[in-house]
Design a protein around this motif. Structure first.
Motif, PDB file in Angstrom:
ATOM      1  N   GLY A 157      -6.282   5.273   8.315  1.00 32.91           N
ATOM      2  CA  GLY A 157      -6.696   4.471   7.457  1.00 32.91           C
ATOM      3  C   GLY A 157      -5.245   3.502   7.256  1.00 32.91           C
ATOM      4  O   GLY A 157      -5.215   2.856   5.892  1.00 32.91           O
ATOM      5  N   ILE A 158      -4.186   3.783   7.822  1.00 31.49           N
ATOM      6  CA  ILE A 158      -2.757   2.908   7.558  1.00 31.49           C
ATOM      7  C   ILE A 158      -2.872   1.706   8.430  1.00 31.49           C
ATOM      8  O   ILE A 158      -2.858   1.522   9.423  1.00 31.49           O
ATOM      9  CB  ILE A 158      -1.997   3.971   7.650  1.00 31.49           C
ATOM     10  N   SER A 159      -2.652   0.427   7.627  1.00 29.86           N
ATOM     11  CA  SER A 159      -2.440  -0.997   8.175  1.00 29.86           C
ATOM     12  C   SER A 159      -0.974  -0.887   8.437  1.00 29.86           C
ATOM     13  O   SER A 159       0.114  -0.751   7.613  1.00 29.86           O
ATOM     14  CB  SER A 159      -2.560  -1.858   7.249  1.00 29.86           C
ATOM     15  N   PRO A 211      -0.936   7.450  -1.612  1.00 27.83           N
ATOM     16  CA  PRO A 211      -0.436   6.425  -2.479  1.00 27.83           C
ATOM     17  C   PRO A 211       1.014   6.592  -2.776  1.00 27.83           C
ATOM     18  O   PRO A 211       1.500   7.853  -3.260  1.00 27.83           O
ATOM     19  CB  PRO A 211      -1.384   6.472  -3.801  1.00 27.83           C
ATOM     20  N   GLY A 212       1.707   5.563  -2.761  1.00 32.00           N
ATOM     21  CA  GLY A 212       3.137   5.564  -3.268  1.00 32.00           C
ATOM     22  C   GLY A 212       4.105   5.864  -1.830  1.00 32.00           C
ATOM     23  O   GLY A 212       5.497   5.965  -2.043  1.00 32.00           O
ATOM     24  N   MET A 213       3.782   6.316  -0.814  1.00 36.99           N
ATOM     25  CA  MET A 213       4.533   6.909   0.203  1.00 36.99           C
ATOM     26  C   MET A 213       4.695   5.709   1.286  1.00 36.99           C
ATOM     27  O   MET A 213       5.354   6.108   2.281  1.00 36.99           O
ATOM     28  CB  MET A 213       3.812   8.140   0.909  1.00 36.99           C
ATOM     29  N   GLU A 214       3.630   4.770   1.381  1.00 37.53           N
ATOM     30  CA  GLU A 214       3.478   3.694   2.316  1.00 37.53           C
ATOM     31  C   GLU A 214       5.151   3.157   2.863  1.00 37.53           C
ATOM     32  O   GLU A 214       5.411   3.137   3.834  1.00 37.53           O
ATOM     33  CB  GLU A 214       2.821   2.619   2.071  1.00 37.53           C
ATOM     34  N   ASP A 215       5.847   3.012   1.772  1.00 35.48           N
ATOM     35  CA  ASP A 215       7.204   2.378   1.763  1.00 35.48           C
ATOM     36  C   ASP A 215       8.547   3.117   1.766  1.00 35.48           C
ATOM     37  O   ASP A 215       9.619   2.881   1.843  1.00 35.48           O
ATOM     38  CB  ASP A 215       7.285   1.348   0.606  1.00 35.48           C
ATOM     39  N   VAL A 242       6.782   4.865  13.103  1.00 39.40           N
ATOM     40  CA  VAL A 242       6.070   3.855  12.330  1.00 39.40           C
ATOM     41  C   VAL A 242       6.765   3.792  10.893  1.00 39.40           C
ATOM     42  O   VAL A 242       6.964   4.951  10.311  1.00 39.40           O
ATOM     43  CB  VAL A 242       4.475   3.907  12.221  1.00 39.40           C
ATOM     44  N   ALA A 243       7.164   2.661  10.466  1.00 40.89           N
ATOM     45  CA  ALA A 243       8.136   2.824   9.248  1.00 40.89           C
ATOM     46  C   ALA A 243       8.129   1.452   8.747  1.00 40.89           C
ATOM     47  O   ALA A 243       7.669   0.356   9.299  1.00 40.89           O
ATOM     48  CB  ALA A 243       9.538   3.252   9.769  1.00 40.89           C
TER      49      ALA A 243
END
Ligand SMILES: Cc1ncc(COP(=O)(O)O)c(C=O)c1O
Length: 399
Positions: free
Chosen positions: A89-91, A231-235, A258-259
């Motif tokens: 579910g990660i864009s 939540p909070g880890m995408e970046d 992917v980063a």
């Protein structure tokens, strides 16, 4: 006349002095030398899917034979973004967030070189996949190890101490390397464990570098959760993956990161100057691989579960104490019953006298003594290979 007495050692980097040759690859060479069944290195001895071999042949025939875009062929980057959305579910923007490298091995070292400065520390759970130590050292960082402890009960899980993990984080911590599903323990980190790690990453402003190469090889109803989906880890997450394990093509050498865009920029720069690019036709075949239907991944996990359940009883019957893996394709064992001085003496005996190659547990620890009673077996093998190993292991005599 110049001084000709300089020793060849003079030419070597201090960094290289701090680590040894890969024990895993050495065990494969020993298996070949003694004609032993190789349950040491994690490569399948069965064929890769016909569709993706065909896609590679087609790509070569259609002359996809020159350099791809240095950070990855567009088709493959698009497929990676699609899969991240589908499974986690990660864009992901394939233009700014994906870098394709020569295997997840190059991806890991490119990532650490891109983010680490001398004096930085990198937290690593141990036992650990043996590349992470040298990767940290080559990137100028100091690895800091946190123990995963084996389960006390037969059906239990490897676990870590929350306080020990917290104590490893401080001002110089740049990153934590997290491998889930885990090699060599077979541990699949739970959501609660990932949340705990997430909280520390946020509190200490630390990057999570996750190796998720065994993403699809999971058992017993466990769920693979990508750190980047929290939540909070995408970046603040670099998610590393590759073709090797999911599609049984360890020799193709295609992996990716992917980063967030600014980290991707840095990884791309390092990657470009290290290797320029991953093999172009195999990237096209990779795009085809990542387009296989969901049933492919289901069958993959089911087939690996059957292999696990074939090898585990044989090892137990031979006298090993097995730590049941929930993911990946290795089983860590305790060899205390055999009365050998240590794991290295045992694996030497095993490959030469019994005819089975395995990896000494010490190669997964910073202090070899911590792994002196452990040995790892890989079960990414055909049923007849596992059966041949089982027959040989039956000749072992617990003391
Ligand atoms: C945890 C882990 N990461 C990475 C790799 C290597 O992956 P690749 O073939 O993509 O370089 C392995 C191979 O055994 C592994 O176990």
């Amino acid at each position: 006349m110049a001084d000709v007495s300089l020793q060849p050692k003079h030419f070597l980097s201090d960094k290289v002095e701090h680590f040894t040759e890969s024990v895993i690859r050495e065990m494969t060479r020993q298996a070949m030398l003694y004609g032993a069944v190789n349950l040491a290195q994690g490569f399948p001895d069965f064929p890769a899917p016909a569709e993706i071999k065909h896609a590679a042949q087609e790509a070569i025939a259609h002359d996809v034979n020159q350099y791809a875009i240095t950070w990855g062929a567009k088709n493959l980057r698009n497929a990676i973004a699609r899969q991240m959305k589908l499974w986690q579910g990660i864009s992901v923007d394939p233009e700014t967030q994906v870098t394709v490298c020569c295997g997840s091995t190059e991806t890991m070292i490119s990532t650490l070189l891109a983010v680490c400065n001398r004096g930085d520390e990198v937290v690593i759970f141990e036992p650990f996949y043996e590349n992470y130590g040298p990767d940290s050292i080559l990137s100028g960082a100091k690895p800091v190890f946190v123990k995963l402890r084996p389960p006390a009960a037969a059906d239990g899980e490897w676990s870590f101490d929350e306080h020990e993990l917290r104590a490893a984080f401080h001002a110089h911590t740049k990153a934590i390397i997290l491998n889930t599903p885990n090699n060599p323990t077979g541990k699949v980190f739970t959501r609660a464990e990932l949340e705990l790690i997430r909280d520390l990453c946020v509190e200490f402003n630390v990057l999570a570098v996750t190796d998720e190469i065994y993403e699809h090889i999971i058992y017993d109803g466990t769920e693979h959760i990508s750190m980047a989906s929290l939540p909070g880890m995408e970046d603040r997450t670099v998610t590393i993956n590759g073709l090797s394990k999911t599609y049984s093509v360890t020799g193709w050498r295609v992996g990716w990161a992917v980063a967030p865009p600014h980290v991707t920029n840095a990884i791309r720069k390092v990657h470009d100057f290290l290797t320029v690019g991953a093999p172009a036709p195999l990237q096209e075949a990779g795009a085809a691989a990542l387009s296989l239907p969901p049933s492919y991944y289901h069958s993959l996990a089911t087939a690996y579960c059957a292999r696990r359940d074939r090898l585990l009883p044989a090892l137990t019957e031979a006298g090993f104490h097995c730590f049941k893996p929930r993911g990946a394709y290795y089983v860590m064992t305790d060899i205390s019953a055999f009365g050998f001085a240590d794991d290295v003496a045992f694996t030497k005996y095993l490959v030469k006298e019994i005819g089975v190659a395995a990896v000494p547990g010490s190669s997964f620890y910073n202090d070899p003594r911590d792994g002196a009673r452990q040995v790892r077996f890989a079960f990414c093998k055909r049923a007849d290979t596992l059966d041949a190993a089982a027959r040989k292991l039956m000749t072992l005599r617990p003391k």
